[in-house]
Design an enzyme around this catalytic site. Sequence first.
Site, PDB file in Angstrom:
ATOM      1  N   ASN A   1       0.837  -1.199   0.000  1.00 31.58           N
ATOM      2  CA  ASN A   1       0.000   0.000   0.000  1.00 31.58           C
ATOM      3  C   ASN A   1       0.872   1.248   0.000  1.00 31.58           C
ATOM      4  O   ASN A   1       1.980   1.247   0.527  1.00 31.58           O
ATOM      5  CB  ASN A   1      -1.037  -0.011   1.139  1.00 31.58           C
ATOM      6  CG  ASN A   1      -0.468  -0.308   2.519  1.00 31.58           C
ATOM      7  OD1 ASN A   1       0.571  -0.940   2.657  1.00 31.58           O
ATOM      8  ND2 ASN A   1      -1.167   0.142   3.542  1.00 31.58           N
TER       9      ASN A   1
ATOM     10  N   ASN B   1      -0.833   8.723   0.895  1.00 32.96           N
ATOM     11  CA  ASN B   1      -0.560  10.069   0.392  1.00 32.96           C
ATOM     12  C   ASN B   1      -1.090  11.087   1.392  1.00 32.96           C
ATOM     13  O   ASN B   1      -2.117  10.853   2.034  1.00 32.96           O
ATOM     14  CB  ASN B   1      -1.260  10.239  -0.969  1.00 32.96           C
ATOM     15  CG  ASN B   1      -0.895  11.549  -1.624  1.00 32.96           C
ATOM     16  OD1 ASN B   1      -1.487  12.586  -1.336  1.00 32.96           O
ATOM     17  ND2 ASN B   1       0.073  11.515  -2.508  1.00 32.96           N
ATOM     18  N   ALA B   2      -0.400  12.237   1.485  1.00 29.01           N
ATOM     19  CA  ALA B   2      -0.806  13.283   2.418  1.00 29.01           C
ATOM     20  C   ALA B   2      -2.239  13.743   2.177  1.00 29.01           C
ATOM     21  O   ALA B   2      -2.936  14.144   3.107  1.00 29.01           O
ATOM     22  CB  ALA B   2       0.136  14.475   2.311  1.00 29.01           C
TER      23      ALA B   2
ATOM     24  N   GLU C   1      -3.276  -4.482  -3.049  1.00 32.73           N
ATOM     25  CA  GLU C   1      -3.833  -5.318  -4.115  1.00 32.73           C
ATOM     26  C   GLU C   1      -3.831  -4.572  -5.438  1.00 32.73           C
ATOM     27  O   GLU C   1      -3.470  -5.112  -6.489  1.00 32.73           O
ATOM     28  CB  GLU C   1      -5.274  -5.728  -3.769  1.00 32.73           C
ATOM     29  CG  GLU C   1      -5.416  -6.544  -2.489  1.00 32.73           C
ATOM     30  CD  GLU C   1      -5.641  -5.687  -1.248  1.00 32.73           C
ATOM     31  OE1 GLU C   1      -5.048  -4.585  -1.155  1.00 32.73           O
ATOM     32  OE2 GLU C   1      -6.408  -6.126  -0.373  1.00 32.73           O
TER      33      GLU C   1
ATOM     34  N   CYS D   1     -10.269  -4.549   0.733  1.00 25.61           N
ATOM     35  CA  CYS D   1     -11.341  -3.561   0.895  1.00 25.61           C
ATOM     36  C   CYS D   1     -12.304  -3.642  -0.295  1.00 25.61           C
ATOM     37  O   CYS D   1     -12.045  -4.323  -1.289  1.00 25.61           O
ATOM     38  CB  CYS D   1     -10.747  -2.153   1.011  1.00 25.61           C
ATOM     39  SG  CYS D   1     -10.257  -1.415  -0.564  1.00 25.61           S
TER      40      CYS D   1
HETATM   41 ZN   LIG Z   1      -8.115  -1.975  -1.036  1.00 26.83          ZN
END
Ligand SMILES: [Zn+2]
Length: 170
Positions: free
Chosen positions: A67, A70-71, A80, A112
Amino acid sequence: MTHLTKNFARPEKAEEVVTFGSLDPSIQQLLTAAFQVRQRAYVPYSGFKVGAAFRAKVGGQIFTGCNVENAAFTPGSCAERTALAKAVSEGVTEFSVGAVLAYEPDVFTTPCGVCRQFIREFADEDIPIYVAQAIDARITAEEEPLRSDDPVLCTSIFNLLPSSFRTYRK
Ligand SMILES: [Zn+2]
Protein backbone atom coordinates in the site's frame (compact mmCIF):
# COMPACT_ATOMS: atom_id res chain seq x y z
CA MET A 1 -36.49 -18.57 -11.96
CA THR A 2 -34.93 -16.14 -14.34
CA HIS A 3 -31.97 -16.22 -16.66
CA LEU A 4 -30.98 -12.75 -15.49
CA THR A 5 -28.77 -14.02 -12.66
CA LYS A 6 -27.13 -16.94 -14.42
CA ASN A 7 -23.87 -15.07 -15.11
CA PHE A 8 -23.55 -13.76 -11.56
CA ALA A 9 -20.31 -14.40 -9.71
CA ARG A 10 -20.83 -17.48 -7.55
CA PRO A 11 -17.94 -18.96 -5.57
CA GLU A 12 -16.62 -22.33 -6.70
CA LYS A 13 -15.61 -23.25 -3.15
CA ALA A 14 -16.70 -22.10 0.31
CA GLU A 15 -14.30 -20.18 2.53
CA GLU A 16 -12.23 -22.19 4.98
CA VAL A 17 -9.32 -21.71 7.34
CA VAL A 18 -6.36 -24.05 7.02
CA THR A 19 -2.78 -24.06 8.28
CA PHE A 20 0.06 -22.54 6.31
CA GLY A 21 1.90 -25.87 6.41
CA SER A 22 -0.97 -27.68 4.68
CA LEU A 23 -0.89 -25.40 1.63
CA ASP A 24 0.69 -26.22 -1.70
CA PRO A 25 4.30 -24.90 -1.86
CA SER A 26 3.29 -22.52 -4.69
CA ILE A 27 0.71 -20.91 -2.37
CA GLN A 28 3.24 -20.74 0.47
CA GLN A 29 5.61 -18.98 -1.93
CA LEU A 30 2.89 -16.47 -2.88
CA LEU A 31 2.07 -15.70 0.77
CA THR A 32 5.77 -15.28 1.56
CA ALA A 33 6.14 -12.88 -1.38
CA ALA A 34 3.22 -10.82 -0.01
CA PHE A 35 4.85 -10.83 3.43
CA GLN A 36 8.13 -9.57 2.00
CA VAL A 37 6.70 -6.79 -0.17
CA ARG A 38 4.66 -5.63 2.82
CA GLN A 39 7.92 -4.44 4.38
CA ARG A 40 8.05 -1.78 1.65
CA ALA A 41 4.61 -0.37 2.46
CA TYR A 42 4.60 3.43 2.37
CA VAL A 43 2.34 4.18 5.33
CA PRO A 44 3.51 7.33 7.16
CA TYR A 45 -0.08 8.19 8.17
CA SER A 46 -1.71 4.96 9.28
CA GLY A 47 1.30 2.75 9.92
CA PHE A 48 -0.91 -0.10 8.65
CA LYS A 49 1.22 -2.15 6.27
CA VAL A 50 -0.32 -4.44 3.68
CA GLY A 51 1.33 -6.69 1.11
CA ALA A 52 -0.35 -8.46 -1.80
CA ALA A 53 0.76 -10.88 -4.48
CA PHE A 54 -0.95 -12.28 -7.57
CA ARG A 55 0.26 -15.10 -9.78
CA ALA A 56 -0.14 -14.80 -13.53
CA LYS A 57 -2.29 -17.53 -15.05
CA VAL A 58 0.12 -17.92 -17.95
CA GLY A 59 3.77 -18.40 -16.99
CA GLY A 60 3.15 -18.22 -13.24
CA GLN A 61 5.02 -14.97 -12.62
CA ILE A 62 4.30 -13.36 -9.25
CA PHE A 63 3.39 -9.67 -9.14
CA THR A 64 3.64 -8.05 -5.71
CA GLY A 65 2.43 -4.75 -4.33
CA CYS A 66 2.31 -2.78 -1.09
CA ASN A 67 0.00 0.00 0.00
CA VAL A 68 1.09 3.55 -0.81
CA GLU A 69 -0.42 6.38 1.23
CA ASN A 70 -0.56 10.07 0.39
CA ALA A 71 -0.81 13.28 2.42
CA ALA A 72 -4.07 14.05 0.61
CA PHE A 73 -5.37 10.52 1.51
CA THR A 74 -7.62 10.03 -1.54
CA PRO A 75 -4.77 9.34 -3.99
CA GLY A 76 -3.46 6.43 -1.92
CA SER A 77 -3.41 2.90 -3.30
CA CYS A 78 -3.98 -0.40 -1.57
CA ALA A 79 -1.49 -3.25 -1.93
CA GLU A 80 -3.83 -5.32 -4.12
CA ARG A 81 -4.30 -2.52 -6.64
CA THR A 82 -0.57 -1.77 -6.65
CA ALA A 83 0.19 -5.40 -7.50
CA LEU A 84 -2.48 -5.66 -10.19
CA ALA A 85 -1.55 -2.34 -11.78
CA LYS A 86 2.06 -3.53 -11.98
CA ALA A 87 0.90 -6.72 -13.69
CA VAL A 88 -1.44 -5.00 -16.13
CA SER A 89 1.28 -2.52 -17.05
CA GLU A 90 3.48 -5.52 -17.87
CA GLY A 91 0.78 -6.98 -20.13
CA VAL A 92 -0.67 -9.52 -17.67
CA THR A 93 -4.44 -9.47 -17.08
CA GLU A 94 -5.20 -13.07 -16.07
CA PHE A 95 -4.44 -14.39 -12.61
CA SER A 96 -4.69 -17.87 -11.09
CA VAL A 97 -4.42 -16.92 -7.41
CA GLY A 98 -3.83 -14.00 -5.03
CA ALA A 99 -2.56 -13.44 -1.48
CA VAL A 100 -3.00 -10.60 1.02
CA LEU A 101 -0.95 -10.09 4.18
CA ALA A 102 -1.49 -7.55 6.94
CA TYR A 103 -1.69 -7.60 10.68
CA GLU A 104 -4.61 -6.99 12.99
CA PRO A 105 -4.41 -9.00 16.19
CA ASP A 106 -7.83 -10.63 16.15
CA VAL A 107 -9.03 -10.68 12.56
CA PHE A 108 -7.92 -11.56 9.06
CA THR A 109 -7.46 -8.46 6.88
CA THR A 110 -9.43 -9.08 3.69
CA PRO A 111 -9.35 -6.79 0.62
CA CYS A 112 -11.34 -3.56 0.89
CA GLY A 113 -14.44 -3.00 -1.24
CA VAL A 114 -12.61 -1.01 -3.88
CA CYS A 115 -9.98 -3.72 -4.29
CA ARG A 116 -12.63 -6.42 -4.50
CA GLN A 117 -14.12 -4.64 -7.48
CA PHE A 118 -10.65 -4.08 -8.95
CA ILE A 119 -9.83 -7.79 -8.69
CA ARG A 120 -13.24 -8.70 -10.10
CA GLU A 121 -12.36 -6.85 -13.30
CA PHE A 122 -9.77 -9.53 -14.04
CA ALA A 123 -11.80 -12.52 -12.86
CA ASP A 124 -13.62 -14.20 -15.74
CA GLU A 125 -13.54 -17.19 -13.42
CA ASP A 126 -13.23 -17.25 -9.64
CA ILE A 127 -9.75 -16.41 -8.29
CA PRO A 128 -8.73 -18.02 -4.98
CA ILE A 129 -7.40 -15.48 -2.46
CA TYR A 130 -5.31 -16.51 0.54
CA VAL A 131 -5.20 -14.21 3.56
CA ALA A 132 -2.77 -14.53 6.47
CA GLN A 133 -1.41 -12.43 9.29
CA ALA A 134 2.05 -10.87 9.02
CA ILE A 135 3.93 -10.76 12.30
CA ASP A 136 6.60 -8.05 12.16
CA ALA A 137 8.53 -9.37 15.16
CA ARG A 138 9.58 -12.34 13.06
CA ILE A 139 11.44 -10.03 10.68
CA THR A 140 13.42 -8.37 13.45
CA ALA A 141 14.12 -11.78 14.99
CA GLU A 142 15.15 -13.08 11.53
CA GLU A 143 12.68 -15.95 11.83
CA GLU A 144 10.61 -17.58 9.11
CA PRO A 145 7.88 -15.07 8.18
CA LEU A 146 5.17 -17.73 8.16
CA ARG A 147 5.02 -20.89 10.26
CA SER A 148 3.40 -24.21 9.47
CA ASP A 149 0.70 -23.82 12.13
CA ASP A 150 -0.24 -20.23 11.15
CA PRO A 151 -3.92 -19.95 10.16
CA VAL A 152 -4.66 -18.98 6.55
CA LEU A 153 -8.08 -17.92 5.26
CA CYS A 154 -8.78 -19.52 1.89
CA THR A 155 -11.38 -17.41 0.18
CA SER A 156 -11.93 -16.19 -3.38
CA ILE A 157 -13.00 -13.10 -5.21
CA PHE A 158 -16.48 -14.54 -5.82
CA ASN A 159 -16.81 -15.27 -2.08
CA LEU A 160 -15.68 -11.73 -1.28
CA LEU A 161 -17.84 -10.07 -3.93
CA PRO A 162 -20.78 -12.23 -5.02
CA SER A 163 -23.36 -10.99 -7.53
CA SER A 164 -20.85 -8.29 -8.39
CA PHE A 165 -20.98 -5.62 -11.02
CA ARG A 166 -19.31 -6.12 -14.33
CA THR A 167 -20.19 -5.01 -17.76
CA TYR A 168 -20.60 -7.74 -20.32
CA ARG A 169 -19.95 -5.33 -23.15
CA LYS A 170 -16.44 -5.38 -24.50
ZN1 LIG B 1 -8.11 -1.97 -1.04
